[in-house]
Scaffold this motif. Structure first.
Motif, PDB file in Angstrom:
ATOM      1  N   PHE A 279       0.826  -1.191   0.110  1.00 28.12           N
ATOM      2  CA  PHE A 279       0.010   0.089  -0.122  1.00 28.12           C
ATOM      3  C   PHE A 279       0.903   1.320  -0.014  1.00 28.12           C
ATOM      4  O   PHE A 279       0.593   2.131  -0.765  1.00 28.12           O
ATOM      5  N   ASP A 280       1.909   1.307   0.993  1.00 24.03           N
ATOM      6  CA  ASP A 280       2.454   2.659   1.197  1.00 24.03           C
ATOM      7  C   ASP A 280       3.459   2.970   0.322  1.00 24.03           C
ATOM      8  O   ASP A 280       3.823   4.149  -0.085  1.00 24.03           O
ATOM      9  N   VAL A 281       4.118   1.950  -0.474  1.00 24.12           N
ATOM     10  CA  VAL A 281       5.390   2.276  -1.440  1.00 24.12           C
ATOM     11  C   VAL A 281       4.550   2.943  -2.645  1.00 24.12           C
ATOM     12  O   VAL A 281       5.201   4.072  -2.969  1.00 24.12           O
ATOM     13  N   PRO A 282       3.443   2.393  -3.344  1.00 26.25           N
ATOM     14  CA  PRO A 282       3.040   3.068  -4.512  1.00 26.25           C
ATOM     15  C   PRO A 282       2.354   4.437  -4.232  1.00 26.25           C
ATOM     16  O   PRO A 282       2.695   5.289  -4.829  1.00 26.25           O
ATOM     17  N   LEU A 283       1.950   4.366  -2.810  1.00 30.17           N
ATOM     18  CA  LEU A 283       1.288   5.661  -2.352  1.00 30.17           C
ATOM     19  C   LEU A 283       2.294   6.886  -2.426  1.00 30.17           C
ATOM     20  O   LEU A 283       2.402   8.119  -2.742  1.00 30.17           O
ATOM     21  N   LEU A 284       3.463   6.492  -1.548  1.00 27.43           N
ATOM     22  CA  LEU A 284       4.388   7.361  -1.274  1.00 27.43           C
ATOM     23  C   LEU A 284       5.130   7.778  -2.676  1.00 27.43           C
ATOM     24  O   LEU A 284       5.758   8.832  -2.730  1.00 27.43           O
ATOM     25  N   GLU A 285       5.426   6.853  -3.611  1.00 24.75           N
ATOM     26  CA  GLU A 285       5.751   7.066  -4.864  1.00 24.75           C
ATOM     27  C   GLU A 285       5.023   8.418  -5.474  1.00 24.75           C
ATOM     28  O   GLU A 285       5.696   9.432  -6.125  1.00 24.75           O
ATOM     29  N   VAL A 286       3.874   8.475  -5.470  1.00 23.08           N
ATOM     30  CA  VAL A 286       2.855   9.221  -6.107  1.00 23.08           C
ATOM     31  C   VAL A 286       2.903  10.585  -5.066  1.00 23.08           C
ATOM     32  O   VAL A 286       3.120  11.827  -5.496  1.00 23.08           O
ATOM     33  N   ALA A 287       2.859  10.690  -3.829  1.00 19.88           N
ATOM     34  CA  ALA A 287       3.039  11.792  -2.762  1.00 19.88           C
ATOM     35  C   ALA A 287       4.219  12.494  -3.052  1.00 19.88           C
ATOM     36  O   ALA A 287       4.155  13.757  -2.897  1.00 19.88           O
ATOM     37  N   LEU A 288       5.580  11.901  -3.174  1.00 18.67           N
ATOM     38  CA  LEU A 288       6.605  12.450  -3.041  1.00 18.67           C
ATOM     39  C   LEU A 288       6.998  13.080  -4.326  1.00 18.67           C
ATOM     40  O   LEU A 288       7.960  14.039  -4.306  1.00 18.67           O
ATOM     41  N   ARG A 289       6.173  12.926  -5.249  1.00 20.06           N
ATOM     42  CA  ARG A 289       6.538  13.631  -6.567  1.00 20.06           C
ATOM     43  C   ARG A 289       5.596  14.826  -6.958  1.00 20.06           C
ATOM     44  O   ARG A 289       5.473  15.269  -7.913  1.00 20.06           O
ATOM     45  N   LEU A 290       4.480  15.004  -5.949  1.00 20.42           N
ATOM     46  CA  LEU A 290       3.620  16.028  -6.004  1.00 20.42           C
ATOM     47  C   LEU A 290       4.272  17.380  -5.859  1.00 20.42           C
ATOM     48  O   LEU A 290       5.339  17.565  -4.831  1.00 20.42           O
ATOM     49  N   PRO A 291       4.095  18.547  -6.685  1.00 20.70           N
ATOM     50  CA  PRO A 291       4.891  19.553  -6.540  1.00 20.70           C
ATOM     51  C   PRO A 291       4.532  20.360  -5.248  1.00 20.70           C
ATOM     52  O   PRO A 291       5.463  20.914  -4.641  1.00 20.70           O
ATOM     53  N   GLU A 292       3.284  20.328  -4.600  1.00 25.37           N
ATOM     54  CA  GLU A 292       3.013  21.062  -3.531  1.00 25.37           C
ATOM     55  C   GLU A 292       2.166  20.273  -2.418  1.00 25.37           C
ATOM     56  O   GLU A 292       1.191  19.672  -2.913  1.00 25.37           O
ATOM     57  N   VAL A 293       3.014  19.754  -1.211  1.00 25.50           N
ATOM     58  CA  VAL A 293       1.927  19.075  -0.171  1.00 25.50           C
ATOM     59  C   VAL A 293       2.533  19.878   0.900  1.00 25.50           C
ATOM     60  O   VAL A 293       3.843  20.141   1.277  1.00 25.50           O
ATOM     61  N   GLY A 294       1.802  20.048   2.023  1.00 23.79           N
ATOM     62  CA  GLY A 294       2.258  20.762   3.201  1.00 23.79           C
ATOM     63  C   GLY A 294       3.001  19.748   4.189  1.00 23.79           C
ATOM     64  O   GLY A 294       4.033  20.180   5.016  1.00 23.79           O
ATOM     65  N   TYR A 295       2.409  18.343   4.122  1.00 24.10           N
ATOM     66  CA  TYR A 295       2.965  17.497   5.081  1.00 24.10           C
ATOM     67  C   TYR A 295       2.866  16.179   4.670  1.00 24.10           C
ATOM     68  O   TYR A 295       1.644  15.902   4.144  1.00 24.10           O
ATOM     69  N   ILE A 296       4.106  15.280   4.600  1.00 25.54           N
ATOM     70  CA  ILE A 296       3.842  14.215   4.175  1.00 25.54           C
ATOM     71  C   ILE A 296       4.601  13.021   5.353  1.00 25.54           C
ATOM     72  O   ILE A 296       5.845  13.336   5.540  1.00 25.54           O
ATOM     73  N   GLY A 297       3.807  12.257   6.144  1.00 27.68           N
ATOM     74  CA  GLY A 297       4.354  11.310   7.110  1.00 27.68           C
ATOM     75  C   GLY A 297       3.947   9.969   6.933  1.00 27.68           C
ATOM     76  O   GLY A 297       3.048   9.515   6.643  1.00 27.68           O
ATOM     77  N   ALA A 298       4.972   9.378   7.229  1.00 28.12           N
ATOM     78  CA  ALA A 298       4.755   7.902   7.078  1.00 28.12           C
ATOM     79  C   ALA A 298       5.202   7.030   8.531  1.00 28.12           C
ATOM     80  O   ALA A 298       5.890   7.233   9.093  1.00 28.12           O
ATOM     81  N   MET A 299       4.119   5.973   8.886  1.00 20.55           N
ATOM     82  CA  MET A 299       4.292   5.519   9.980  1.00 20.55           C
ATOM     83  C   MET A 299       5.099   4.132  10.023  1.00 20.55           C
ATOM     84  O   MET A 299       4.925   3.432   8.801  1.00 20.55           O
ATOM     85  N   GLY A 300       5.774   3.632  10.852  1.00 10.65           N
ATOM     86  CA  GLY A 300       6.373   2.415  10.714  1.00 10.65           C
ATOM     87  C   GLY A 300       7.598   2.328  11.580  1.00 10.65           C
ATOM     88  O   GLY A 300       8.271   3.347  12.183  1.00 10.65           O
ATOM     89  N   SER A 301       8.301   1.059  11.852  1.00 15.28           N
ATOM     90  CA  SER A 301       9.327   0.806  12.662  1.00 15.28           C
ATOM     91  C   SER A 301      10.699   1.400  12.016  1.00 15.28           C
ATOM     92  O   SER A 301      10.446   1.627  10.834  1.00 15.28           O
ATOM     93  N   ARG A 302      11.842   1.300  12.469  1.00 17.28           N
ATOM     94  CA  ARG A 302      13.237   1.679  11.935  1.00 17.28           C
ATOM     95  C   ARG A 302      13.382   0.698  10.847  1.00 17.28           C
ATOM     96  O   ARG A 302      13.683   0.983   9.614  1.00 17.28           O
ATOM     97  N   ARG A 303      12.996  -0.503  10.939  1.00 16.80           N
ATOM     98  CA  ARG A 303      13.135  -1.454  10.043  1.00 16.80           C
ATOM     99  C   ARG A 303      12.167  -1.345   8.938  1.00 16.80           C
ATOM    100  O   ARG A 303      12.550  -1.123   7.780  1.00 16.80           O
ATOM    101  N   THR A 304      10.952  -1.216   9.117  1.00 14.65           N
ATOM    102  CA  THR A 304      10.235  -0.647   7.913  1.00 14.65           C
ATOM    103  C   THR A 304      10.607   0.465   7.287  1.00 14.65           C
ATOM    104  O   THR A 304      10.463   0.363   5.971  1.00 14.65           O
ATOM    105  N   HIS A 305      10.990   1.600   7.840  1.00 10.31           N
ATOM    106  CA  HIS A 305      11.521   2.858   7.410  1.00 10.31           C
ATOM    107  C   HIS A 305      12.523   2.454   6.420  1.00 10.31           C
ATOM    108  O   HIS A 305      12.591   2.909   5.274  1.00 10.31           O
ATOM    109  N   ASP A 306      13.620   1.817   6.891  1.00 15.74           N
ATOM    110  CA  ASP A 306      14.711   1.436   5.871  1.00 15.74           C
ATOM    111  C   ASP A 306      14.425   0.578   4.683  1.00 15.74           C
ATOM    112  O   ASP A 306      14.824   0.627   3.541  1.00 15.74           O
ATOM    113  N   ASP A 307      13.416  -0.216   5.007  1.00 13.46           N
ATOM    114  CA  ASP A 307      12.725  -1.082   3.905  1.00 13.46           C
ATOM    115  C   ASP A 307      11.977  -0.399   2.734  1.00 13.46           C
ATOM    116  O   ASP A 307      12.278  -0.549   1.648  1.00 13.46           O
ATOM    117  N   ARG A 308      11.312   0.626   3.395  1.00 17.09           N
ATOM    118  CA  ARG A 308      10.648   1.522   2.609  1.00 17.09           C
ATOM    119  C   ARG A 308      11.418   2.565   1.766  1.00 17.09           C
ATOM    120  O   ARG A 308      11.201   2.353   0.602  1.00 17.09           O
TER     121      ARG A 308
END
Length: 371
Positions: A279-308
């Motif tokens: 769910f979150d990888v395709p979503l963040l791929e879209v979100a991080l390429r948007l020209p304007e967003v006020g805040y993007i935050g993603a939940m997860g452990s350190r291991r989840t973060h590194d894998d993401r």
């Protein structure tokens, strides 16, 4: 004015005069932001606040004066040299207040403004707050495709039309300075612009228990909250009473469609709580390429973060784009429960918006508020 607008509209509809006091300028540690308003009714009622209590008594008396003589007044309040507790702001800040008498005759467009705010149609009120006495309180009402009212100068109205629409696009209040006949580089006349843009959006992805708490606090902060999840058994309105809407759709598809429709902007907050790569990888791929967003935050452990991060890099997301993401999401408050985690996320969003350091105020020196 948004907070006091229902009562103001009620009195206006009955033809009862009311004094409207509005914060039109702030400096240093001012207790309220521009646009904060207080009403003084014809029968002595007081509604709203302009300073959290510091100067309300003085503003109340000023409101009674304006009701009596009908003349608008601009007043600055700071720390009183003799006694900071008498009238001045004990916080050390400075606020500028504009007080005007509002009636159906002085503000005939108020009904239309109230309707637009209620229906979440962008509208701005531009009021002359300093300048020639005969121009004080004159106003121009600006929408995307229409104007009403006048400041008393066609040239100033023309200048305001474009300047105010720019502020309305970003939902920002401001005091603009012109020459007395609207000269852009001139001085001698100030106009306070209050922009009533629709509430900013918060989109919470992932129909989990943490999402319910985040939706609730987002609503409390004034966001219009959407919860989105691809699983219909979990994405139900009954599970998320704090959300304005619940959408059943794959998150990345929903976000891409909303962005394509122009419903994502620099005030939008995206909270990715799925912590599931499908769910979150395709979503963040879209979100991080948007020209304007006020805040993007993603939940997860350190291991989840590194894998993401590794998966996002495989999809071509750059380090600069990844740096736009807050992951793991939230400030370090030691949060454990969904409610505490929601406070942590909200705290990070507020700190990012206002440039806060996210540390204990007791450990800092200097003004509490930046700027």
């Amino acid at each position: 004015m948004r907070d006091v607008l229902p009562k103001l509209s009620e009195w206006w509809g009955k033809g009862e005069p009311v004094a409207l006091a509005t914060v039109v300028g702030t400096f240093s540690s001012a207790p309220r932001q521009t646009g904060a308003s207080m009403l003084v009714g014809a029968h002595g009622e007081a509604v709203g606040s302009v300073s959290g209590g510091c100067v309300e008594g003085a503003v109340y008396e000023l409101g009674q004066q304006v009701l009596a003589d009908g003349r608008p007044v601009w007043q600055r309040y700071g720390v009183s040299d003799d006694d900071a507790f008498a009238v001045g702001l004990t916080c050390g800040g400075i606020i500028d207040i504009f007080v005007e008498k509002v009636t159906p005759e002085t503000f005939p467009e108020l009904g239309a403004v109230a309707d637009a705010v209620r229906d979440e149609v962008p509208i701005a009120v531009a009021t002359v707050t300093s300048g020639p006495a005969e121009r004080l309180g004159r106003r121009l009402i600006v929408q995307a495709d229409s104007l009403s009212g006048t400041t008393g100068s066609a040239r100033l109205d023309d200048a305001l039309r474009d300047d105010v629409r720019g502020l309305l696009d970003v939902g920002r209040n401001a005091t603009l300075t012109y020459g007395v006949d609207g000269q852009r580089r001139g001085e001698g006349l100030s106009v306070f612009v209050e922009a009533f843009a629709p509430p900013p959006r918060m989109i919470v992805f992932g129909a989990i228990d943490f999402a319910a708490a985040v939706a609730k606090i987002g609503n409390f902060l004034g966001f219009r909250v959407t919860v989105c999840d691809a699983r219909p058994v979990f994405a139900t309105s009954s599970r998320f009473p704090g959300a304005n809407e619940v959408v059943v759709e794959w998150p990345h598809r929903y976000l891409a469609a909303e962005a394509e429709a122009g419903r994502i902007d620099g005030r939008t907050a995206l909270c990715v709580l799925t912590h599931d790569p499908k769910f979150d990888v395709p979503l963040l791929e879209v979100a991080l390429r948007l020209p304007e967003v006020g805040y993007i935050g993603a939940m997860g452990s350190r291991r989840t973060h590194d894998d993401r991060i590794a998966r996002l890099r495989e999809r071509g997301i750059t380090d600069a784009e990844i740096a736009r993401m807050s992951s793991p999401i939230g400030l370090d408050l030691g949060a454990r429960t969904p409610e505490e985690t929601a406070v942590s996320i909200a705290a990070e969003m507020i700190a990012k918006h206002w440039g806060g350091a996210g540390v204990r105020l007791s450990e800092r020196e200097g003004p509490i508020h930046a700027g």
